[in-house]
Design a protein around this motif. Structure first.
Motif, PDB file in Angstrom:
ATOM      1  N   LEU A   1      32.066  21.254  83.300  1.00 61.26           N
ATOM      2  CA  LEU A   1      32.461  21.958  82.082  1.00 61.26           C
ATOM      3  C   LEU A   1      33.300  21.075  81.173  1.00 61.26           C
ATOM      4  N   GLN A   2      33.196  21.357  79.877  1.00 63.47           N
ATOM      5  CA  GLN A   2      34.039  20.733  78.861  1.00 63.47           C
ATOM      6  C   GLN A   2      35.023  21.800  78.386  1.00 63.47           C
ATOM      7  N   VAL A   3      36.296  21.604  78.680  1.00 67.20           N
ATOM      8  CA  VAL A   3      37.308  22.634  78.441  1.00 67.20           C
ATOM      9  C   VAL A   3      38.312  22.145  77.404  1.00 67.20           C
ATOM     10  N   CYS A   4      38.588  22.980  76.408  1.00 68.90           N
ATOM     11  CA  CYS A   4      39.610  22.679  75.401  1.00 68.90           C
ATOM     12  C   CYS A   4      40.694  23.747  75.473  1.00 68.90           C
ATOM     13  N   ASP A   5      41.943  23.315  75.514  1.00 60.68           N
ATOM     14  CA  ASP A   5      43.071  24.239  75.630  1.00 60.68           C
ATOM     15  C   ASP A   5      44.215  23.734  74.750  1.00 60.68           C
ATOM     16  N   ASP A   6      45.192  24.614  74.511  1.00 64.25           N
ATOM     17  CA  ASP A   6      46.363  24.272  73.676  1.00 64.25           C
ATOM     18  C   ASP A   6      45.929  23.794  72.300  1.00 64.25           C
ATOM     19  N   VAL A   7      44.899  24.432  71.738  1.00 67.53           N
ATOM     20  CA  VAL A   7      44.433  24.054  70.405  1.00 67.53           C
ATOM     21  C   VAL A   7      45.361  24.645  69.359  1.00 67.53           C
ATOM     22  N   ASP A   8      45.719  23.853  68.361  1.00 61.06           N
ATOM     23  CA  ASP A   8      46.517  24.331  67.236  1.00 61.06           C
ATOM     24  C   ASP A   8      45.837  25.561  66.638  1.00 61.06           C
ATOM     25  N   PRO A   9      46.563  26.699  66.469  1.00 61.31           N
ATOM     26  CA  PRO A   9      45.929  27.886  65.880  1.00 61.31           C
ATOM     27  C   PRO A   9      45.275  27.623  64.531  1.00 61.31           C
TER      28      PRO A   9
ATOM     29  N   ILE B   1      37.229  11.848  73.803  1.00 69.59           N
ATOM     30  CA  ILE B   1      36.687  12.578  74.955  1.00 69.59           C
ATOM     31  C   ILE B   1      35.644  11.723  75.661  1.00 69.59           C
ATOM     32  N   GLN B   2      34.816  11.041  74.879  1.00 69.11           N
ATOM     33  CA  GLN B   2      33.815  10.151  75.481  1.00 69.11           C
ATOM     34  C   GLN B   2      34.462   9.123  76.400  1.00 69.11           C
ATOM     35  N   ARG B   3      35.539   8.504  75.923  1.00 72.88           N
ATOM     36  CA  ARG B   3      36.213   7.483  76.729  1.00 72.88           C
ATOM     37  C   ARG B   3      36.822   8.088  77.985  1.00 72.88           C
TER      38      ARG B   3
END
Length: 289
Positions: free
Chosen positions: A183-191, A156-158
């Motif tokens: 914003l920092q957004v996370c989606d499609d995360v493994d359940p 994410i840093q890169r």
């Protein structure tokens, strides 16, 4: 939720050589498979699939050490179609093949049966608010990155470092909805939230549903619904990650809400020049449990 997780452990134990019907159990308990898997991985410290594999190989190891049956028979009894597939799974857990363990008596890595218990915690109140929001859109620059549970995610840093400074200014000007700012957004995360599993990370802003999205930007839709917003202060990203973990260990078990599918969003409200400390808000999509 503690009772539901223990029912899940019992179901796993009764069906170790079969496919576990997590969705069916979740429906019977009045929750969702998504929420049940996320809470299990957060509290157990491992995905449900990994726990099942470890328990299966723990019981299989006893059969291997006892002897009497050939390895193919043991493989079939424990749900594997071939001795080769069984051997790979066995070695992944124990660090040695079944033939070596039968000869030497080890090494073995046993996975005890889990039992979840409620403990008295929460001496530090969690600063939380619930927000009902119409549908909105998260727009910015997205990338597929591996999940990292602790510390700074270098991928994410890169991704962020590769964006020119003027792009941050452009995104800030485009944002017109809450949560505000970059914003920092996370989606499609493994359940199961497995360490190293891929997710979609988006660096961007929130816009209302009718705001046009520039064609060169990625977009994630955030459906209408309720959001639990957790405020955190302190070392970055440690304080934020600790709060994220505490939502599973403290907040969800003691509040009548559960996670619903959707992106998680981090808004940085204030930060030190070196980003060593920060004040953040963690937005999680929730629904009544």
């Amino acid at each position: 939720m503690i009772s539901a997780l223990n029912r899940l452990v019992d179901l796993v134990e009764d069906h170790l050589v079969e496919e576990v019907d997590v969705d069916g159990l979740a429906k019977a308990l009045g929750t969702t498979e998504y929420h049940l898997r996320r809470m299990f991985s957060s509290l157990a410290g491992m995905p449900l699939s990994e726990y099942v594999r470890r328990r299966r190989m723990t019981l299989a190891a006893a059969d291997v050490v006892r002897g009497g049956d050939d390895l193919l028979g043991i493989a079939v009894r424990h749900g594997y179609g071939s001795a080769e597939a069984f051997g790979r799974a066995f070695r992944a857990v124990h660090g040695a093949g079944p033939g070596d363990v039968r000869r030497d008596g080890g090494p073995l890595l046993a996975q005890p049966r889990l039992r979840f218990r409620l403990t008295v915690e929460g001496s530090t109140p969690m600063r939380t608010r619930l927000v009902d929001r119409p549908a909105f859109r998260l727009v910015g620059h997205a990338a597929r990155v591996p999940l990292v549970h602790r510390g700074v995610n270098p991928h994410i840093q890169r991704h962020i470092a590769g964006l020119p400074p003027e792009e941050h200014v452009r995104l800030k000007a485009l944002g017109d909805a809450e949560p505000a700012g970059l914003l920092q957004v996370c989606d499609d995360v493994d359940p199961d939230a497995r360490e190293g599993s891929e997710l979609t990370y988006l660096h961007g802003v929130a816009v209302s549903g009718d705001t046009p999205t520039p064609g060169d930007l990625d977009a994630i839709e955030a459906p209408e619904g309720t959001w639990a917003v957790f405020r955190t202060d302190g070392p970055y990203p440690d304080a934020l990650q600790s709060t994220w973990a505490a939502t599973a260990t403290e907040w969800f078990p003691s509040n009548p809400w559960r996670l619903r599918p959707g992106p998680s969003v981090v808004a940085v409200l204030d930060r030190a020049d070196d980003f060593g400390t920060a004040t953040c808000e963690l937005w999680l999509p929730v629904e009544p449990a």
